[in-house]
Design an enzyme around this catalytic site. Structure first.
Site, mmCIF file in Angstrom:
data_model
loop_
_atom_site.group_PDB
_atom_site.id
_atom_site.type_symbol
_atom_site.label_atom_id
_atom_site.label_comp_id
_atom_site.label_asym_id
_atom_site.label_seq_id
_atom_site.Cartn_x
_atom_site.Cartn_y
_atom_site.Cartn_z
ATOM 1 N N TYR A 173 -15.012 -64.597 -11.073
ATOM 2 C CA TYR A 173 -13.856 -63.619 -10.986
ATOM 3 C C TYR A 173 -12.450 -64.606 -10.792
ATOM 4 C CZ TYR A 173 -10.519 -60.202 -8.874
ATOM 5 O OH TYR A 173 -9.671 -59.261 -8.726
ATOM 6 N N SER A 182 -5.011 -61.254 -10.777
ATOM 7 C CA SER A 182 -5.005 -61.441 -9.126
ATOM 8 C C SER A 182 -4.588 -62.571 -8.964
ATOM 9 C CB SER A 182 -6.503 -61.166 -8.844
ATOM 10 O OG SER A 182 -6.982 -61.515 -7.665
#
Length: 258
Positions: free
Chosen positions: A156, A143
């Protein structure tokens, strides 16, 4: 992007973790379009069955929690007769939306168990056959949030940076045996996961849902999020780029990592 002939996927079998919905289903569709057979895995058998049924006879499914070594070992045993030549490590969870000081250790561990440990275990299980054959492709879904600040999302972000580090190092380990390892870093992807994040962020900051969404979208050169189908097509495009190894590719509609 699908349907190119530079590196046709016909006759190849791909394994996609987290394949029961969202990005995993979109990646599976793109792989099928390019001629691959696909095995999808995930924890939700109902979702896996529905996706396999919807996408057609080229898809089979196996239930597997990629964070559990026994599950991954059983998955590898069940696929011992399949020549898995493409591994897409897509399984991941978003984790909590909160300041680091309010995140419980158990919440932190859960994110790393799925997002990083899962990639490790899947690679550990399926790379040996690829290196023995002298060919194979691994794509890890990371990501852009692993490469720039994203407030109240430390587990995350840290987990996705770990995936990028794992990718670049592993590429050096198995590249000499003919196996490519790369990562794809999407920006915010329109869909249920981002809708959840926008709701939580709005609650946390006292802003509206629209304001929370705009805080993301306004960073993008194209003024929008990417779509699940664009992520799926990017995976098959990367598989056609035969010189690509140890790379991390941004797909963020212009949300450049800083």
């Amino acid at each position: 992007m699908s349907g190119g002939s530079a590196a046709p996927l016909t006759g190849r079998t791909a394994l996609v973790s987290g394949g029961g919905s969202g990005l995993g289903a979109a990646i599976t569709r793109s792989l099928l379009t390019d001629g691959a057979r696909v095995v999808i895995t995930g924890r939700n058998e109902t979702a896996l069955k529905e996706t396999a049924s919807r996408l057609g006879p080229g898809v089979t499914h196996r239930v597997c929690d990629v964070s559990r070594p026994d599950d991954v070992q059983e998955l590898a045993r069940s696929l011992a007769d399949e020549e898995i030549s493409i591994l897409v490590n897509n399984a991941g969870i978003a984790g909590p939306v909160a300041p680091l000081t309010e995140i419980a250790p158990e919440e932190w561990d859960e994110v790393f168990d799925v997002n990083v440990r899962g990639v490790f275990l899947m690679c550990r299980a399926f790379l040996p056959a690829m290196t023995q054959r002298g060919a194979g492709d691994v794509i890890n879904i990371a990501s852009v949030s692993g490469k720039r600040p994203l407030l109240r999302r430390t587990p995350y972000c840290a987990s996705k940076m770990a995936v990028i580090g794992l990718t670049t190092t592993l590429a050096g380990e198995v590249g000499p045996q003919g196996v490519t390892v790369n990562s794809l870093s999407p920006g915010p992807v329109s869909g249920p996961r981002m809708e959840r994040n926008f709701r939580l962020e709005a609650q946390r900051t006292g802003s509206s849902y629209e304001q929370a969404e705009d805080a993301f979208v306004s960073r993008s050169a194209l003024g929008r999020m990417v779509t699940e189908d664009e992520v799926g097509d990017a995976v098959t495009a990367m598989l056609r780029m035969r010189g690509l190894c140890g790379a991390d590719i941004d797909l963020s509609a212009g949300m450049v990592a800083r």
